[in-house]
Design a protein around this motif. Structure first.
Motif, PDB file in Angstrom:
ATOM      1  N   ASN A  52      -4.881   6.979   1.569  1.00  0.00           N
ATOM      2  CA  ASN A  52      -4.217   6.860   2.864  1.00  0.00           C
ATOM      3  C   ASN A  52      -4.754   7.907   3.812  1.00  0.00           C
ATOM      4  OD1 ASN A  52      -2.637   4.880   1.753  1.00  0.00           O
ATOM      5  ND2 ASN A  52      -1.235   6.410   0.919  1.00  0.00           N
TER       6      ASN A  52
ATOM      7  N   SER B 275     -10.188   3.555  -2.005  1.00  0.00           N
ATOM      8  CA  SER B 275      -9.251   3.335  -3.089  1.00  0.00           C
ATOM      9  C   SER B 275      -9.908   4.000  -4.274  1.00  0.00           C
ATOM     10  CB  SER B 275      -9.030   1.842  -3.339  1.00  0.00           C
ATOM     11  OG  SER B 275     -10.245   1.167  -3.589  1.00  0.00           O
TER      12      SER B 275
ATOM     13  N   SER C 262      -2.206   6.427 -10.053  1.00  0.00           N
ATOM     14  CA  SER C 262      -2.244   5.004 -10.380  1.00  0.00           C
ATOM     15  C   SER C 262      -3.670   4.492 -10.507  1.00  0.00           C
ATOM     16  CB  SER C 262      -1.519   4.217  -9.310  1.00  0.00           C
ATOM     17  OG  SER C 262      -2.283   4.222  -8.133  1.00  0.00           O
TER      18      SER C 262
ATOM     19  N   ILE D  44       0.853  -1.184   0.000  1.00  0.00           N
ATOM     20  CA  ILE D  44       0.000   0.000   0.000  1.00  0.00           C
ATOM     21  C   ILE D  44       0.890   1.236   0.000  1.00  0.00           C
ATOM     22  CG2 ILE D  44      -1.777   1.264   1.262  1.00  0.00           C
ATOM     23  CD1 ILE D  44      -2.787  -1.381   0.119  1.00  0.00           C
ATOM     24  N   GLY D  45       0.763   2.057  -1.038  1.00  0.00           N
ATOM     25  CA  GLY D  45       1.603   3.238  -1.164  1.00  0.00           C
ATOM     26  C   GLY D  45       1.353   4.255  -0.047  1.00  0.00           C
ATOM     27  N   GLN D  46       2.364   5.065   0.231  1.00  0.00           N
ATOM     28  CA  GLN D  46       2.222   6.095   1.262  1.00  0.00           C
ATOM     29  C   GLN D  46       2.578   7.453   0.672  1.00  0.00           C
ATOM     30  OE1 GLN D  46       4.499   5.253   4.771  1.00  0.00           O
ATOM     31  NE2 GLN D  46       3.923   3.085   4.784  1.00  0.00           N
TER      32      GLN D  46
ATOM     33  N   SER E 135      -5.206   2.685  -8.417  1.00  0.00           N
ATOM     34  CA  SER E 135      -5.854   2.439  -7.126  1.00  0.00           C
ATOM     35  C   SER E 135      -5.726   3.629  -6.188  1.00  0.00           C
ATOM     36  CB  SER E 135      -5.201   1.230  -6.464  1.00  0.00           C
ATOM     37  OG  SER E 135      -3.805   1.417  -6.425  1.00  0.00           O
TER      38      SER E 135
ATOM     39  N   LEU F 129      -3.095   3.829  -4.664  1.00  0.00           N
ATOM     40  CA  LEU F 129      -2.329   3.135  -3.629  1.00  0.00           C
ATOM     41  C   LEU F 129      -1.057   2.499  -4.171  1.00  0.00           C
ATOM     42  CD1 LEU F 129      -5.364   1.105  -2.251  1.00  0.00           C
ATOM     43  CD2 LEU F 129      -4.283   3.002  -1.069  1.00  0.00           C
ATOM     44  N   ASP F 130      -0.666   2.822  -5.415  1.00  0.00           N
ATOM     45  CA  ASP F 130       0.474   2.143  -6.035  1.00  0.00           C
ATOM     46  C   ASP F 130       1.695   2.215  -5.122  1.00  0.00           C
ATOM     47  OD1 ASP F 130       2.345   1.067  -7.743  1.00  0.00           O
ATOM     48  OD2 ASP F 130       1.688   2.217  -9.490  1.00  0.00           O
TER      49      ASP F 130
END
Lengths: 562, 213
Positions: free
Chosen positions: B103, B109, B147, B51-53, B149, B151-152
């Motif tokens: 996030n 998402s 991205s 899960i990207g931040q 999502s 969330l990339d």
């Protein structure tokens, strides 16, 4: 080069599925696979039926409709009261009436259009006890109907076309369940989440970010959603979510799962009617359409996004807006075409952000009626309807009553096929016209200009074809879109399924005419070309005016932003 | 008709138990027994590897925030960090126009859903180009687009390379050493040809933190 080898691997693995899964499915529906007989037999006794008690097409259709109706009611109730049911760690309340109607219509019809956000609307109970169940069951219904129609071609002077209850049970136990379970293990091994625990909160000391990360039993929902060409994911963004589609390998496996049964059913068809060549002819027609669409869609997505180019950023990796970096542009396009030429509709990238012709690919793929290879079961019975129209036209050209597999195609059959071919385009175009003429409809699109129109047209095309893919900028969760969409999906499913069964029933009752020199061949290149022609001309003529107001105008308006 | 209804009710109950609950519970059992880490979300002490931040607010004394770490896709950056744009829209029930609330806000998402000829997308992309130029980065397409999502967790090696001048200036680590670090962290394509090579931003930054001591 990576894309080339991806295609090669896809062809090889799907070829194996076509041959071996295809013949296995024929064996299952002929009753030659019995290792779960101990589970089957008591269940048939409980239902008061048995494999020898077959149904006429009318009874088969009635069972299909009543069965789907009971599932629809129960699913509707369960989602309405999910707030009082267990397995709800996020304490979501009941789903609102119109959203609930749209969602259950969507899952019962194998559409899986999502006007809800999975991780923000649905309890685990609803995801497991309603949505996952439907992903199994609606797929089994589609396959059962295709098999029943196939029996119509293979039998002679038969009043019956099979037993609905036996067909769906066998499909679920012997085909869908084992494949989905094995695939689920692969998904979780690659990183998909599979837990009944709720979200987790984590603070990252390095950057000071606090995150609340939703989780759930997504790893095993994904495989059946793909294998059954359903497409409605656990999360809002579906297979774009790294928790459901963590690597390029899972992405590939998801594509294989989606395409395997629809392609393999052409072998099953050939095997059951006693002429694999006829199955091959249908397969070739499917593959040619599919390949063409993959080609131009991947090419369009390999071009830079006009907005990114206008902002001065050069791209050698295509249009990256709305795509995950670990998939890349061409893989995402291949995936998207695979999901819209079946009735799957899952996405691993944002269709709304595709380049104009890139977005035309998925949209027009659905408009062709989803026959290349189409949804599980629905793809086969729909292409058979087009094949009937093709032999009719072929028959007109040579002035003879046409035959398909020795069955005379007469007025009744052609009327049924014509009816089924017209139901979807009429529904889609009328509902799109209604939406663009009413305020409630025009309030939906996120994007301005032709792209906004594309979003509306895409929504009704997708739901009318039981696809479920979306240009997701459209605000679909309004009473207007929920209700119209729900109706669209129900008509799109049963308006084609019932005429298809009627066609199967009519053909089953006929005797076979021996082939002679004057018989129009239905297993050669000429027939393949004619079938493709019928599919493309019906889809093209019906939808060209609508499409030219959307993606085509958008493509032609160089340098203009809306 | 009555027979059909009776059979349907029995079937609905049996199938719901077998294909809904037993299937999911058996799957969860296998997953938790053999792939515990993955099944629970690939968690590390600092977040999830998948899960990207948002790294753009990382404090970097003497430099612009976020310039002493590698940053991911701008899923929550600049124009897209302004959740206020969608205020009034609860993320619940508005999935179609889901803002990029990935996030920080529980349970979202989403993507921009902006079309290729959208004025809005053009404006946002220009804003992001300016963001990177201010940090001495000549942005790649991934660094100015969001991205699938929101969330990339990954960027491509080319994206990481583009960020090296920024990170080098803020951390004092030579570009050559950073390039080695990126190479070490680059993960190949599965089976050698599926998808694209990528660098996981969380793992890259964890390795960077180790390098800085």
């Amino acid at each position: 080069m990576g894309f080339f080898w991806t295609i090669v691997l896809l062809i090889v693995t799907l070829g194996l599925a076509w041959r071996f899964l295809g013949s296995y499915m024929a064996a299952v529906f002929d009753g030659r696979v019995t290792f779960l007989g101990w589970l089957e037999r008591p269940f048939y006794r409980l239902l008061g039926t048995s494999p020898d008690r077959e149904q006429s097409w009318q009874r088969y259709a009635a069972s299909t409709v009543v069965f789907s109706g009971v599932f629809l009611l129960m699913g509707y109730v369960l989602m309405r009261i999910q707030g009082s049911l267990p397995l709800n760690p996020q304490h979501f309340g009941g789903v609102t009436q119109s959203l609930d109607f749209n969602t259950i219509a969507s899952f019962v019809t194998n559409t899986n259009w999502q006007n809800y956000g999975g991780e923000t609307t649905m309890s685990y109970f609803s995801q497991i006890g309603v949505l996952t169940v439907q992903q199994f069951v609606s797929a089994a219904v589609g396959i059962a109907v295709a098999i029943a129609v196939t029996r119509g071609f293979s039998r002679r002077k038969s009043p019956t076309i099979g037993n609905f209850w036996v067909d769906i049970t066998r499909c679920l136990l012997y085909i869908l369940l084992p494949i989905a379970f094995v695939a689920g293990i692969i998904m979780v091994g690659q990183g998909a989440v599979q837990t009944l625990a709720g979200p987790v909160s984590i603070h990252d000391a390095m950057n000071g970010v606090s995150q609340t990360i939703p989780r759930g039993p997504a790893g095993f929902m994904g495989p059946i959603m793909q294998l059954g060409t359903n497409g409605g994911g656990f999360f809002n963004v579906d297979l774009g979510h790294p928790f459901e589609n963590p690597t390029a390998l899972t992405n590939f496996v998801y594509m294989w799962l989606t395409l395997s049964i629809p392609f393999a059913l052409t072998y099953t068809f050939g095997k059951m009617v006693g002429s694999v060549r006829h199955g091959v002819a249908l397969l070739v027609a499917m593959v040619l359409i599919f390949g063409t669409w993959v080609g131009f869609t991947a090419y369009a997505e390999h071009q830079n996004n006009p907005a990114v180019a206008a902002a001065g950023v050069h791209s050698t990796v295509g249009n990256t807006e709305g795509k995950n970096s670990y998939f890349g542009d061409t893989t995402s396009a291949l995936f998207n075409v695979s999901m819209t030429q079946t009735s799957d509709g899952a996405v691993d990238s944002s269709t709304d952000s595709y380049n104009p012709i890139g977005g035309f690919g998925p949209l027009s793929g659905m408009m062709l009626g989803e026959v290349s290879p189409g949804g599980v079961g629905s793809g086969l019975y729909t292409i058979l309807l087009y094949a009937v129209i093709a032999v009719f036209i072929g028959g007109l050209m040579i002035g003879r009553t046409p035959e398909y597999l020795g069955k005379k195609i007469q007025a009744r059959e052609v009327k049924l096929a014509g009816l089924a071919a017209l139901v979807m385009p009429i529904t889609v175009l009328v509902l799109t016209a209604v939406a663009v003429s009413l305020h409630a409809g025009r309030a939906g699109p996120l994007n301005a200009g032709p792209h906004g129109f594309s979003e509306i047209l895409y929504a009704f095309t997708s739901q009318g074809n039981n696809n479920g893919s979306a240009m997701a900028g459209l605000s679909g969760n309004t009473t207007f879109y929920n209700v119209l969409g729900g109706i669209d999906m129900l008509i799109g499913r049963f308006g084609i399924l019932i005429p298809a069964l009627a066609l199967g029933g009519a053909l089953a009752a006929k005797n076979v005419v021996p082939a002679s020199l004057g018989t129009f061949r239905t297993d050669n290149g000429m027939f393949i070309g004619l079938t493709i022609g019928v599919i493309v001309i019906i889809g093209g003529l019906t939808f060209f005016p609508a499409v030219s107001l959307g993606p085509i105008v958008e493509q032609l308006s160089h340098g203009k932003f809306f | 008709m009555i027979t059909n209804i009776r059979r349907s009710i029995v079937t609905v109950l049996a199938f719901t138990v077998l294909f809904g609950f037993l299937y999911t519970f058996a799957g969860t059992g296998v997953a938790q027994a053999f792939f515990r880490g993955q099944a629970n979300g690939s968690l590390t002490a600092n977040g999830s590897r998948l899960i990207g931040q948002d790294w753009s607010k990382t404090p970097c004394p003497g430099h612009l925030p976020g310039s002493c770490v590698f940053q991911g896709r701008p899923d929550n950056l600049g124009p897209y960090s302004d959740i206020g744009r969608y205020k009034g829209d609860s993320p619940v029930g508005h999935p179609g126009d889901n803002p990029l609330v990935a996030n920080g806000v529980a349970g979202g998402s989403g993507t921009t859903n902006l079309g290729p000829r959208s004025k809005e997308l053009l404006a946002y992309t220009k804003e992001l180009v300016a963001y990177w130029k201010a940090r001495g980065v000549s942005p790649t397409p991934d660094l100015v687009t969001t991205s699938a999502s929101g969330l990339d967790p990954d960027i491509t090696p080319q994206d990481a390379d583009a960020e090296i001048p920024m990170v080098s200036r803020a951390t004092g680590i030579s570009p050559a050493r950073l390039r080695d670090l990126v190479n070490q962290q680059t993960q190949g394509r599965p089976l050698g040809f599926l998808g694209s090579p990528f660098v996981n931003v969380l793992q890259l930054n964890e390795a960077l933190a180790k390098l800085r001591g």
